[in-house]
Scaffold this active site. Structure first.
Site, PDB file in Angstrom:
ATOM      1  N   CYS A  91     -66.469  15.124 -56.184  1.00  0.00           N
ATOM      2  CA  CYS A  91     -65.095  15.223 -55.684  1.00  0.00           C
ATOM      3  C   CYS A  91     -64.284  13.597 -55.982  1.00  0.00           C
ATOM      4  CB  CYS A  91     -65.622  15.003 -54.396  1.00  0.00           C
ATOM      5  SG  CYS A  91     -66.282  14.695 -53.759  1.00  0.00           S
ATOM      6  N   GLY A  92     -64.050  13.044 -56.506  1.00  0.00           N
ATOM      7  CA  GLY A  92     -63.994  11.445 -57.139  1.00  0.00           C
ATOM      8  C   GLY A  92     -64.185  10.744 -56.277  1.00  0.00           C
TER       9      GLY A  92
END
Lengths: 290, 84
Positions: A91-92
């Site tokens: 998720c970055g």
């Protein structure tokens, strides 16, 4: 230059990576919608509770007898940072940003000579914080057992935080989580939860309201609930933020994989053409020699 | 002759409609709310809230835990942590 077979292998491997990132992106998009709906559904309760607690707190004058959750311990020495992270990656920079915000706060507090302790929710924040503050981790809360953290988890977390507070382990608690702005923007947010900051509300009407048993008792009863709900709200925001961040990160990853595939395909075609040309030259040279 | 009754949990709005009467188990005793009740705020014991949609009809029951009731000019709002 890499051989044709090697290039073909690389193209295939990037293609399968792209499939994974694309699937994850779609899953995140679906989950984001659900998370947003859950956050929406939680709003009425949060609003009403905040307005009631706010109007009650404005009536009660702080004194020795006031609930400790509102008045505090009278000290400002030990700070507990409750850091809520997600359990899954991909998720970055979502988790990294929350951890960064918490670390910054911890350093600031430490520079002021305060003692900093951590209470970690979710799996992803543990490793980086443990590395920097190996002795400050008071406890962790595991959310890997449930699909989405809900009110039951918020209750459990609040119960542990309250138990720590009652045991005098800390004076002030801050909550860190990712506030959901949009699918593209998630803001790491810090919020004080103990002592309970009183929500400011406009006084609705001048009507005389009767309280049963009385303001103080109701307030004492409501403050832990308010805390639980704050944590619940943060968990919901976190879920939505995680999915939003995941969606954006996976969208980028899919696009990058596509670009890489394009580049590799061009390289593959060039090598193939070069090989064919070489072969032709060889044949022609051979025929001429005859 | 109707009272706006809202039952809210942290996760969702369980009920929001106009009813005739609601009986709530307050910590200081059970009380009934009809339309035009005086503004009043109390905590609620874990127990059963009974809702009459029509006078004389059969009440609908909601088991609540960790509740809190607020009567205002708008109507009756019960915030409960758990509704079963």
């Amino acid at each position: 230059m890499a051989s044709l077979k090697e290039l073909k292998g690389r193209i295939n491997s990037v293609k399968s990576t792209q499939k994974i990132t694309k699937a994850k992106q779609m899953v995140a998009a679906a989950k984001l919608r659900k998370a947003q709906a859950a956050a929406e559904a939680a709003r009425p309760y949060a609003l009403r509770l905040a307005s009631v607690v706010g109007s009650l707190a404005s009536r009660v004058t702080l004194s020795e007898a006031s609930p400790r959750l509102l008045a505090g311990t009278g000290r400002d020495q030990v700070h507990l940072l409750v850091v809520a992270n997600s359990d899954r990656g991909l998720c970055g920079a979502f988790n990294a940003n929350i951890v960064k915000a918490a670390k910054l706060k911890a350093r600031d507090l430490a520079a002021e000579g305060k003692t900093v302790l951590f209470y970690l929710v979710g799996r992803k924040g543990r490793a980086p914080l443990r590395r920097d503050f190996p002795k400050a981790i008071l406890d962790t809360f595991d959310t890997t057992g449930v699909r989405e953290p809900g009110y039951a988890e918020a209750e459990a977390i609040a119960a542990e935080v309250l138990a720590l507070y009652d045991a005098g382990k800390f004076d002030v608690a801050h909550l860190f989580y990712g506030k959901f702005k949009s699918a593209l923007v998630q803001e790491p947010t810090e919020q004080q939860i103990v002592p309970v900051p009183t929500p400011t509300v406009a006084v609705t009407d001048g009507a005389v309201v009767e309280y049963e048993p009385d303001e103080e008792t109701i307030l004492a009863e409501l403050l832990p609930r308010y805390l639980r709900n704050q944590i619940f709200g943060a968990l919901l925001e976190n879920v939505a933020s995680e999915q939003g961040a995941s969606m954006t990160a996976m969208d980028n990853a899919t696009r990058n994989a596509g670009e890489l595939i394009k580049k590799l395909t061009i390289q593959y075609n060039r090598s193939r053409q070069a090989a064919i040309t070489t072969e032709l030259i060889e044949i022609i040279a051979g025929a001429e020699a005859l | 002759m109707s009272l706006l009754f809202e039952l809210v949990t942290p996760a969702r709005l369980v009920l929001s409609e106009n009813v005739y009467q609601v009986v709530v188990p307050g910590t200081e005793g059970e009380f009934g709310v009809l339309e035009g009740h005086a503004p009043f705020t109390t905590t609620v014991k874990d127990g059963v809230i009974r809702v009459w949609r029509t006078p004389g009809g059969a009440p609908e029951e909601f088991t609540v835990k960790g509740g809190f009731a607020e009567v205002s000019a708008r109507g009756l709002t019960v915030l409960a942590e758990h509704v079963g």
